[in-house]
Design an enzyme around this catalytic site. Structure first.
Site, short mmCIF file in Angstrom:
data_model
loop_
_atom_site.label_atom_id
_atom_site.label_comp_id
_atom_site.label_asym_id
_atom_site.label_seq_id
_atom_site.Cartn_x
_atom_site.Cartn_y
_atom_site.Cartn_z
N ASP A 182 -2.21 -0.21 -11.19
CA ASP A 182 -1.63 -1.59 -11.29
C ASP A 182 -1.67 -1.85 -12.69
OD1 ASP A 182 -4.21 -2.31 -11.06
OD2 ASP A 182 -3.76 -4.21 -9.98
N HIS A 223 1.12 0.68 1.75
CA HIS A 223 1.16 1.35 0.48
C HIS A 223 2.65 1.35 0.24
CE1 HIS A 223 -2.93 2.33 -0.49
NE2 HIS A 223 -3.19 2.76 1.19
N ASP A 239 3.87 0.16 -3.57
CA ASP A 239 4.78 1.23 -4.26
C ASP A 239 5.81 0.27 -4.74
OD1 ASP A 239 2.81 3.09 -3.77
OD2 ASP A 239 4.36 4.56 -2.70
N ASN A 278 -1.44 -3.97 -0.98
CA ASN A 278 -1.60 -2.82 -0.22
C ASN A 278 -2.33 -3.10 1.03
OD1 ASN A 278 -0.32 -0.56 -1.74
ND2 ASN A 278 -2.01 -0.43 -3.24
#
Length: 187
Positions: free
Chosen positions: A115, A85, A89, A80
């Site tokens: 996560d 992001h 994802d 990240n």
């Protein structure tokens, strides 16, 4: 006059039946969506806990074994932070799909949040759970997630906990989570 009223009434009844059927389908879709993760193709925490409750009831009734694997991704924050992001994802989706591809149809996979993922294996004991965790950790670390041609260095720490009559799903999850942290700290 009566015939026209009968026709109108029958039309209205048919219209209402069709409307009720459409509402029933929407309610079913909403119920299914409430149990599935919005990002990944796995159950969310609510759906996973429901699967755990069903499994626990089955185990109680039929004295069947089950094992819970709790996964916390290693290196996810770096994905990240370094790649953004969208990459994070995509990494979560990749992990979820990898987990789904490596379980039986009777098993359950859920994203518990962030996560953290969990796998629930019915008719499997702690040794099968440890073997599955080892193989999955090797696959995650070996295959690795690649974003725009750049490898990410994701890994995973697993906690494995067999069902042993825990009083509720949250207790069983907490035990598997604690086992995962023991493993993570030992690295």
């Amino acid at each position: 006059m009566i015939e026209a009223a009968d026709i109108d009434l029958k039309s209205e009844v048919e219209r209402l039946r069709a409307e009720v059927e459409a509402l029933r389908k929407r309610a079913e879709a909403a119920e299914a969506a409430a149990d599935h993760d919005v990002l990944t193709p796995v159950l969310n925490r609510r759906g996973f806990v429901a699967a755990m409750n069903r499994t626990m009831a089955w185990c109680n009734r039929y004295e069947a074994p089950a094992v819970l694997l709790y996964l916390d991704l290693d290196g996810f924050k770096g994905v990240n932070d370094r790649m953004g992001h969208a990459a994070g994802d995509a990494a979560l989706v990749w992990i979820a799909e990898l987990l789904m591809a490596n379980v039986r149809e009777s098993d359950a996979v859920g994203r518990l949040g962030g996560d953290e993922f969990a796998l629930l294996m019915l008719n499997a004991g702690v040794e099968e759970g440890r073997d599955k965790a080892r193989r999955l950790a090797e696959t995650i670390g070996g295959d690795g997630f690649v974003w725009n041609g750049e490898p990410t260095g994701l890994g995973g720490s697993f906690g494995v906990r067999a069902w042993s009559g825990q009083p509720d799903a949250e207790t069983w999850l907490a035990e598997a989570d604690a086992a995962m942290w023991v493993r993570k700290r030992s690295r």
